[in-house]
Scaffold this motif. Sequence first.
Motif, short mmCIF file in Angstrom:
data_model
loop_
_atom_site.label_atom_id
_atom_site.label_comp_id
_atom_site.label_asym_id
_atom_site.label_seq_id
_atom_site.Cartn_x
_atom_site.Cartn_y
_atom_site.Cartn_z
N CYS A 417 0.95 -1.16 -0.06
CA CYS A 417 -0.04 -0.17 0.12
C CYS A 417 0.73 1.35 0.08
N LYS A 418 2.00 1.09 0.83
CA LYS A 418 2.83 2.41 0.81
C LYS A 418 3.38 2.46 -0.46
N ALA A 419 4.05 1.62 -1.14
CA ALA A 419 4.63 1.65 -2.25
C ALA A 419 3.81 2.36 -3.63
N ASP A 420 2.53 1.96 -3.29
CA ASP A 420 1.54 2.38 -4.43
C ASP A 420 1.23 3.87 -4.02
N VAL A 421 0.93 4.15 -2.89
CA VAL A 421 0.38 5.50 -2.42
C VAL A 421 1.73 6.64 -2.81
N LEU A 422 2.97 6.22 -2.42
CA LEU A 422 4.13 6.83 -2.61
C LEU A 422 4.47 6.90 -4.33
N ASN A 427 5.69 10.62 -7.68
CA ASN A 427 5.80 11.19 -9.01
C ASN A 427 5.30 12.51 -9.28
N ILE A 428 4.50 13.04 -8.38
CA ILE A 428 4.00 14.25 -8.53
C ILE A 428 5.26 15.12 -8.03
N GLU A 435 10.88 16.78 -14.26
CA GLU A 435 11.13 15.46 -14.83
C GLU A 435 10.00 14.94 -15.88
N TYR A 436 8.87 15.75 -15.29
CA TYR A 436 7.74 15.31 -16.03
C TYR A 436 7.00 16.74 -16.39
#
Length: 559
Positions: A417-422, A427-428, A435-436
């Motif tokens: 869950c942490k890895a998905d939320v982070l 990315n933001i 970078e984006y």
Amino acid sequence: MKVLSVLTTLWLFVILIGVPFRRSEAQEHNYTADQLRDRLADFTETEIRFNPDLLDSQQKKVVNELYDAANIMDELFLDQVYSQNDAIRKDLQQSDTQWDRLALDLFNIMFGPFDRLNHNEPFYGTKPKPAGANYYPEDMTREEFQQWIDEHPEDEEAFTSEYTVIRRHDDDLVAVPYSEHFREPLTKAAEHLRQAAEHAENPSLERFLKLRAEAFLSNDYYESNMAWMDLEDHRIEVVIGPYEVYEDNLFGYKAAFECFLTIRDPEESAKLERFAGYLTDLEKNLPIPERYKNYDRGMESPIVVAQEIFSAGDTKAGVQTLAFNLPNDERVRKAKGSKKVMLKNVNEAKFRKLLKPISGEILPEDQLSGVTFDAFFNHVLMHEMSHGTGPGMIEVNGKQIEVGDALKDTYSTIEECKADVLGMYNNIFMIEKGEYPESFARETWVTFLAGTFRSVRFGINEAHGAGNAIIYNYLLENGAYVYDPGANRVRVNHDRVYDVVEELARKVLIIQAEGEYEEAKQLIDRYAVMSPSMEKLIGKLDHIPVDIKPVFQIKQLEN
Ligand code: ZN
């Protein structure tokens, strides 16, 4: 009388000998043709494309030899799955009734007559799959195995080795090394690896291939696993041999043969290297008090992005692998860590064939254009990098322990869950770092929401699905997602989503930092559930395939 008795004998002979090879239409099968057709429809044929221009002519020769060796892994794994596999395949190939043709297609996907998407239900015949696959005698029980080891402690190492099969010899159980049991095919595979090594111009690859060829014959995989971690400046990234133990449902000891034949993607690898330079910044940016941040994580496992050319054996059976993390040998992991290889073109194939159609069902029209492969894959990459941020060693009651030990059975769900939320949150942050482009934020939010439904279809009992369900339900409850019951669609509320994601990230990170087992449990109990809107939305996905059936572009590369 005489004639009759000869006939009777003949007839008996036919009955007795004929039984195992009886034509399948005469047999009773668990699945009807319709059931076979339904299951086959869950796998949509998809070409796995790679860029052959990334290989020079020498490298193509290496790949060709490895491809031949990989095909042998297919046959080895087929034998490991079930003792009757060869006979069943022959039986299905010899007939061309519609049932047999369908069953053969499914057999090839599943590597045997058992439905991997339905708890290994047999579709051919009715005999259930032996828990120990073909690694142990079919009639051997756990107790018998244990008892043998109790009475013959000197056999324990060989019996529990990941590289032996157990067989009966008279009244005894014996452990036979793979190198003996599969001597002929492994000798052939080793020969292809040596040929590949001849052509290899990269010394570290040449060394790995030679050592792996030796391992096939010596049954000792340690040196070659070490050499795999030492690969450097190489284009061809290959894994070949016995690795995962999931097929052994009796004990989880025995390793299954497989191959990933891939090439490193130079563009994506450069991007990852650049991103690795941000790890300290990412840690600094986490939405938690400074004292919880973790700036000394030491050496992390390298991440590689590759294009899959071919896969074989264990990894190809049933659902296709998106990434792998090897080797499993703890001695090698201690000495050199492990390597994570992300298969970009397999991700792309699943995005195109599964995620896109799923988005079309669950998102409102005006948000559909936000679903992009870039956003999907960049989230996958950032998910992996995010595993490397946040609390590691923590203090609980004055003692230093690992987060995992504090969170026990809740750990893997909380960590995923942490890895998905982070993955989203970071990315933001990358947008802020330039970078984006700005527009990438919208793609990040919308694509992740669609992706949630790809994962939770597989169930929420496993860490990844549960982690996704927590995010979906938490964001929905807090207004970052809005479900429209009339249209039966869900949308991202762009005004709320960043704040709620940040809030959930903080919650999860603090659970980890403080080792709060009870809080973790509460979060999971409350949010890792199949909520009413999730259930309604998943109900719309029945006609969308569950996975791809890879069609590899490689047959033999032109030299
Ligand atoms: Zn993960």
